[in-house]
Design a protein around this motif. Structure first.
Motif, PDB file in Angstrom:
ATOM      1  N   GLY A 237     -12.881  -7.047  16.715  1.00  9.54           N
ATOM      2  CA  GLY A 237     -12.938  -8.448  16.323  1.00  9.54           C
ATOM      3  C   GLY A 237     -12.658  -8.645  14.849  1.00  9.54           C
ATOM      4  O   GLY A 237     -11.971  -9.612  14.449  1.00  9.54           O
ATOM      5  N   ALA A 238     -13.153  -7.739  14.009  1.00  9.80           N
ATOM      6  CA  ALA A 238     -12.936  -7.850  12.564  1.00  9.80           C
ATOM      7  C   ALA A 238     -11.459  -7.732  12.216  1.00  9.80           C
ATOM      8  O   ALA A 238     -10.950  -8.464  11.349  1.00  9.80           O
ATOM      9  N   ILE A 239     -10.761  -6.809  12.867  1.00  4.85           N
ATOM     10  CA  ILE A 239      -9.324  -6.635  12.594  1.00  4.85           C
ATOM     11  C   ILE A 239      -8.566  -7.908  12.949  1.00  4.85           C
ATOM     12  O   ILE A 239      -7.697  -8.366  12.189  1.00  4.85           O
ATOM     13  N   VAL A 240      -8.892  -8.506  14.094  1.00  6.57           N
ATOM     14  CA  VAL A 240      -8.210  -9.725  14.535  1.00  6.57           C
ATOM     15  C   VAL A 240      -8.442 -10.871  13.548  1.00  6.57           C
ATOM     16  O   VAL A 240      -7.514 -11.554  13.109  1.00  6.57           O
ATOM     17  N   VAL A 241      -9.699 -11.095  13.172  1.00 14.79           N
ATOM     18  CA  VAL A 241     -10.035 -12.192  12.251  1.00 14.79           C
ATOM     19  C   VAL A 241      -9.391 -11.975  10.886  1.00 14.79           C
ATOM     20  O   VAL A 241      -8.866 -12.911  10.268  1.00 14.79           O
ATOM     21  N   PHE A 242      -9.422 -10.732  10.415  1.00 13.68           N
ATOM     22  CA  PHE A 242      -8.816 -10.421   9.118  1.00 13.68           C
ATOM     23  C   PHE A 242      -7.326 -10.735   9.110  1.00 13.68           C
ATOM     24  O   PHE A 242      -6.797 -11.300   8.148  1.00 13.68           O
ATOM     25  N   CYS A 243      -6.643 -10.404  10.187  1.00 17.71           N
ATOM     26  CA  CYS A 243      -5.198 -10.686  10.276  1.00 17.71           C
ATOM     27  C   CYS A 243      -4.918 -12.187  10.344  1.00 17.71           C
ATOM     28  O   CYS A 243      -3.929 -12.663   9.784  1.00 17.71           O
ATOM     29  N   LEU A 244      -5.786 -12.942  11.010  1.00 18.94           N
ATOM     30  CA  LEU A 244      -5.588 -14.385  11.117  1.00 18.94           C
ATOM     31  C   LEU A 244      -5.681 -15.077   9.756  1.00 18.94           C
ATOM     32  O   LEU A 244      -5.128 -16.164   9.567  1.00 18.94           O
ATOM     33  N   GLY A 245      -6.348 -14.457   8.814  1.00 12.64           N
ATOM     34  CA  GLY A 245      -6.482 -15.050   7.485  1.00 12.64           C
ATOM     35  C   GLY A 245      -5.322 -14.781   6.554  1.00 12.64           C
ATOM     36  O   GLY A 245      -5.367 -15.180   5.375  1.00 12.64           O
ATOM     37  N   ALA A 246      -4.259 -14.138   7.047  1.00 10.58           N
ATOM     38  CA  ALA A 246      -3.137 -13.748   6.188  1.00 10.58           C
ATOM     39  C   ALA A 246      -2.589 -14.879   5.319  1.00 10.58           C
ATOM     40  O   ALA A 246      -2.296 -14.672   4.132  1.00 10.58           O
ATOM     41  N   PRO A 247      -2.417 -16.126   5.824  1.00 17.53           N
ATOM     42  CA  PRO A 247      -1.850 -17.196   4.975  1.00 17.53           C
ATOM     43  C   PRO A 247      -2.748 -17.596   3.806  1.00 17.53           C
ATOM     44  O   PRO A 247      -2.264 -18.220   2.849  1.00 17.53           O
ATOM     45  N   LEU A 248      -4.033 -17.251   3.848  1.00 18.89           N
ATOM     46  CA  LEU A 248      -4.953 -17.666   2.788  1.00 18.89           C
ATOM     47  C   LEU A 248      -5.066 -16.661   1.649  1.00 18.89           C
ATOM     48  O   LEU A 248      -5.584 -16.992   0.582  1.00 18.89           O
ATOM     49  N   TYR A 249      -4.584 -15.435   1.865  1.00 20.88           N
ATOM     50  CA  TYR A 249      -4.801 -14.386   0.874  1.00 20.88           C
ATOM     51  C   TYR A 249      -3.771 -14.420  -0.248  1.00 20.88           C
ATOM     52  O   TYR A 249      -2.649 -14.886  -0.089  1.00 20.88           O
ATOM     53  N   ARG A 250      -4.201 -13.863  -1.388  1.00 19.89           N
ATOM     54  CA  ARG A 250      -3.269 -13.513  -2.467  1.00 19.89           C
ATOM     55  C   ARG A 250      -3.031 -12.006  -2.392  1.00 19.89           C
ATOM     56  O   ARG A 250      -3.972 -11.238  -2.170  1.00 19.89           O
ATOM     57  N   TYR A 251      -1.808 -11.607  -2.606  1.00 18.24           N
ATOM     58  CA  TYR A 251      -1.435 -10.200  -2.457  1.00 18.24           C
ATOM     59  C   TYR A 251      -0.900  -9.655  -3.779  1.00 18.24           C
ATOM     60  O   TYR A 251      -0.087 -10.313  -4.436  1.00 18.24           O
ATOM     61  N   LYS A 252      -1.362  -8.481  -4.150  1.00 12.50           N
ATOM     62  CA  LYS A 252      -0.803  -7.776  -5.306  1.00 12.50           C
ATOM     63  C   LYS A 252       0.226  -6.775  -4.769  1.00 12.50           C
ATOM     64  O   LYS A 252      -0.133  -5.837  -4.059  1.00 12.50           O
ATOM     65  N   PRO A 253       1.523  -6.995  -5.078  1.00  8.00           N
ATOM     66  CA  PRO A 253       2.552  -6.089  -4.562  1.00  8.00           C
ATOM     67  C   PRO A 253       2.317  -4.666  -5.044  1.00  8.00           C
ATOM     68  O   PRO A 253       1.845  -4.453  -6.174  1.00  8.00           O
ATOM     69  N   PRO A 254       2.600  -3.662  -4.211  1.00 10.37           N
ATOM     70  CA  PRO A 254       2.474  -2.269  -4.664  1.00 10.37           C
ATOM     71  C   PRO A 254       3.390  -2.016  -5.852  1.00 10.37           C
ATOM     72  O   PRO A 254       4.496  -2.562  -5.928  1.00 10.37           O
ATOM     73  N   SER A 255       2.928  -1.188  -6.777  1.00  9.81           N
ATOM     74  CA  SER A 255       3.651  -1.011  -8.047  1.00  9.81           C
ATOM     75  C   SER A 255       4.183   0.397  -8.240  1.00  9.81           C
ATOM     76  O   SER A 255       4.499   0.791  -9.359  1.00  9.81           O
ATOM     77  N   GLY A 256       4.312   1.163  -7.174  1.00 10.33           N
ATOM     78  CA  GLY A 256       4.797   2.530  -7.323  1.00 10.33           C
ATOM     79  C   GLY A 256       3.646   3.479  -7.607  1.00 10.33           C
ATOM     80  O   GLY A 256       2.509   3.073  -7.846  1.00 10.33           O
ATOM     81  N   SER A 257       3.953   4.739  -7.598  1.00  9.51           N
ATOM     82  CA  SER A 257       2.930   5.765  -7.717  1.00  9.51           C
ATOM     83  C   SER A 257       2.259   5.752  -9.084  1.00  9.51           C
ATOM     84  O   SER A 257       2.918   5.907 -10.124  1.00  9.51           O
ATOM     85  N   SER A 258       0.947   5.556  -9.098  1.00  8.47           N
ATOM     86  CA  SER A 258       0.194   5.628 -10.349  1.00  8.47           C
ATOM     87  C   SER A 258       0.190   7.054 -10.897  1.00  8.47           C
ATOM     88  O   SER A 258       0.129   7.260 -12.112  1.00  8.47           O
ATOM     89  N   LEU A 259       0.268   8.043  -9.984  1.00  9.57           N
ATOM     90  CA  LEU A 259       0.315   9.434 -10.437  1.00  9.57           C
ATOM     91  C   LEU A 259       1.580   9.713 -11.230  1.00  9.57           C
ATOM     92  O   LEU A 259       1.571  10.485 -12.188  1.00  9.57           O
ATOM     93  N   THR A 260       2.687   9.037 -10.851  1.00  7.84           N
ATOM     94  CA  THR A 260       3.942   9.191 -11.597  1.00  7.84           C
ATOM     95  C   THR A 260       3.800   8.640 -13.004  1.00  7.84           C
ATOM     96  O   THR A 260       4.247   9.257 -13.981  1.00  7.84           O
ATOM     97  N   ARG A 261       3.161   7.466 -13.134  1.00 10.80           N
ATOM     98  CA  ARG A 261       2.957   6.866 -14.459  1.00 10.80           C
ATOM     99  C   ARG A 261       2.101   7.769 -15.344  1.00 10.80           C
ATOM    100  O   ARG A 261       2.368   7.913 -16.541  1.00 10.80           O
ATOM    101  N   ILE A 262       1.080   8.373 -14.756  1.00  4.82           N
ATOM    102  CA  ILE A 262       0.241   9.291 -15.522  1.00  4.82           C
ATOM    103  C   ILE A 262       1.044  10.514 -15.947  1.00  4.82           C
ATOM    104  O   ILE A 262       0.983  10.958 -17.099  1.00  4.82           O
ATOM    105  N   ALA A 263       1.828  11.060 -15.004  1.00  6.63           N
ATOM    106  CA  ALA A 263       2.642  12.250 -15.307  1.00  6.63           C
ATOM    107  C   ALA A 263       3.663  11.949 -16.399  1.00  6.63           C
ATOM    108  O   ALA A 263       3.936  12.802 -17.260  1.00  6.63           O
ATOM    109  N   GLN A 264       4.247  10.753 -16.396  1.00 11.80           N
ATOM    110  CA  GLN A 264       5.227  10.385 -17.418  1.00 11.80           C
ATOM    111  C   GLN A 264       4.620  10.429 -18.819  1.00 11.80           C
ATOM    112  O   GLN A 264       5.239  10.918 -19.767  1.00 11.80           O
TER     113      GLN A 264
END
Length: 586
Positions: A237-264
């Motif tokens: 039930g939680a998975i279903v309800v969580f998915c139904l809320g998709a239009p209300l959320y704000r999303y932070k786009p993935p920004s690439g590997s943080s490990l790569t930034r550290i290695a750089q």
């Protein structure tokens, strides 16, 4: 670059959009009126509520399942629970990394929730089918009964560690996604973020309360099949309800590997290990947005070489030249590590309440009235009563009151809050040691030292103080950690930061396994068993609790030193970039 400039222009022209780069479910800049804030929070709370009921209902009574159903010896069962819980809180590194780097939080939560669901279903099958459990003891008073083996153990562990893996994608991302619903660049929204963390933990505690009362009662009195099966249904039930809320959320786009930034940063600093530091830190390279720049700090100065410009050399590669902000992000991670290390041992001490304290309670008087027997795993209800009563009061009254004296927005700093909780954990171990000594005196007085299954004439409610103090630790240390590791992590690594906090619980439980094993080896001599045996009435559990209290006190002194050394991050201060441009060619 054109897309970034367009986004900046849109935000500047439309103050109704967020300033932190978040988007809506159509990948358009998120608008404050239609997305995020408290309107999205309840759906995220709902997901965490069901996840908590599923995982904690399993975790807190697992030692009872191992001992009573699988007939595993108490010390071994305690270590098995500690190892499982350790894994449960270590897998968030996997989920946090995937969310930050590639999948985003929303997709990661849904994928890993499905994995956890598969594990819960497998555990339910294991608890229902008689062939997947050893036969019951012919004599209930037996100390040793036929133990689980072969396919029985295989199915059990497969289910458990699928739950642990799935949990690793939920735990670090649900809280981070909830915090993402508040724009840090908006003063009105940012002040609600700390309140979000308090209420988030309040919801966690509600889920915990249901799991250790309703589900633990079902497990002890109806059957583990029902006790595992119902939480599985709630997770669906939680998975279903969580998915139904998709239009209300704000999303932070993935920004690439943080490990790569550290290695750089590390590679760029090493390649310029002989370069001279500039006289002014303002000469170091920087090109981040003004509101996302991180102020230069003097700690870990060897990493500053990654941001040194070498005139006349081609250094456009991020492996040769990094911004001050990127360098500071690596410094931020390094600064978190001492705090991480000194808060981990808190959970080594508190882990005992999920194992030995439950088995203690099983030997004590638990009957309330003619029919109801209080489940020992439900003693955690008293820590949750503490949390549910005082956490709202903390947010409503303590913060404004403390703010008058400290001037701090949250009343006290996150590190001060964590420190208060560590002190409560020490007192919890002291209380546990005193109560255990009283329990053993009762067993000796009535001649029950060699009757480990006997019910002693001492009420289980003597354990209330240690559980209540554990609740105080959660109010201060656990909520403080949740806020601290989220806010102090680089913006590209927020899920990683939450995973770092959760891993303190993992390391604490793994350390618990190590401490139990080492203590038993050191204290056993020839035929003389160690402090912790399968017969708690002959064990030296009170000595073990005193040892943990002493070790926790030493750890607290180290925490104070690390807290004094720690430097909070500073973002958005004006800083003049160097006039020298990166040369386009030799």
């Amino acid at each position: 670059m054109l897309d970034e400039d367009l986004e900046r222009a849109l935000v500047a022209q439309n103050p109704a959009t967020t300033t932190d780069g978040s988007v809506d479910f159509r990948d358009a800049p998120a608008t404050k009126a239609k997305t995020g804030g408290w309107k999205a929070a309840p759906l995220i709370f709902g997901m965490e509520l069901c996840e908590r009921m599923a995982s904690l209902g399993l975790q807190r009574n697992l030692v009872t399942y191992f001992v009573n159903e699988m007939h595993i010896a108490i010390p071994k069962a305690a270590n098995m629970v500690s190892n499982f819980v350790g894994t449960l809180y270590l897998t968030p590194f996997i989920g946090g990394f995937l969310a930050d780097a590639y999948l985003g939080r929303f997709l990661t939560i849904n994928l890993f929730a499905s994995v956890q669901l598969a594990g819960m279903v497998l555990l339910t099958i294991s608890a229902v089918l008689p062939s997947l459990r050893p036969p019951k003891c012919s004599d209930p008073s037996q100390v040793i009964c036929p133990r689980a083996h072969g396919s029985q153990i295989a199915v059990l562990f497969t289910g458990l560690y699928l739950v642990a893996l799935g949990n690793g994608g939920i735990k670090p991302n649900v809280s981070s996604m909830g915090a993402d619903q508040f724009d840090e660049g908006d003063p009105h929204e940012s002040k609600h973020m700390s309140s979000f963390f308090n209420w988030f933990y309040f919801i966690i505690s509600v889920g915990s309360l249901i799991s250790i009362t309703v589900f633990v009662y079902l497990q002890d009195n109806v059957g583990f099949g029902w006790g595992f099966g119902i939480p599985s249904g709630l997770l669906v039930g939680a998975i279903v309800v969580f998915c139904l809320g998709a239009p209300l959320y704000r999303y932070k786009p993935p920004s690439g590997s943080s490990l790569t930034r550290i290695a750089q940063v590390i590679v760029a600093a090493l390649t310029k290990k002989n370069a001279a530091y500039p006289a002014d830190a303002g000469e170091l390279y920087e090109d981040e947005k003004p509101d996302q720049k991180i102020e230069h700090s003097n700690q870990f100065r060897f990493l500053d070489r990654a941001a040194i410009l070498r005139p006349g050399m081609y250094e456009k590669s991020p492996w040769h030249l990094c911004t001050v902000t990127q360098v500071e992000e690596v410094k931020m991670v390094l600064r978190l590590l001492p705090i991480w290390a000194t808060t981990a041992f808190v959970w080594t001490a508190l882990a005992q309440m999920e194992t030995f304290s439950v088995e203690q309670g099983a030997t004590m008087q638990r009957r309330l009235g003619p029919r109801f027997v209080f489940p020992p795993a439900s003693m955690s209800v008293f820590e949750l009563i503490n949390v549910l009563l005082f956490l709202p009061l903390y947010d409503k009254f303590f913060v404004p009151f403390a703010r008058k004296f400290t001037g701090h927005e949250q009343g006290i700093t996150a590190l001060q809050r964590i420190g208060i909780g560590i002190l409560a954990s020490i007192l919890s171990m002291v209380s546990a040691a005193l109560v255990e000594a009283r329990r053993i005196d009762t067993a000796r007085k009535y001649g029950f030292l060699d009757k480990p299954k006997a019910v002693l004439p001492i009420t289980i409610f003597w354990l209330i103080p240690q559980y209540f103090l554990r609740g105080t630790t959660e109010i201060f240390t656990q909520v403080g950690q949740l806020e601290f590791f989220y806010k102090e992590s680089p913006r590209h690594m927020r899920s990683f930061g939450t995973a770092l906090y959760l891993s303190t619980i993992a390391v604490g439980h793994f350390l618990s396994t190590a401490v139990v094993t080492i203590v038993n080896r050191v204290t056993s001599h020839g035929d003389q068993p160690g402090w912790l045996t399968n017969n708690l009435n002959r064990s030296k559990l009170s000595n073990f609790y005193w040892l943990l209290a002493a070790m926790s006190s030493v750890n607290f002194l180290f925490y104070l030193a690390c807290s004094k050394w720690y430097k909070y991050k500073e973002i958005g201060k004006s800083r003049q970039p160097p006039e020298t441009l990166v040369p386009e060619s030799l």
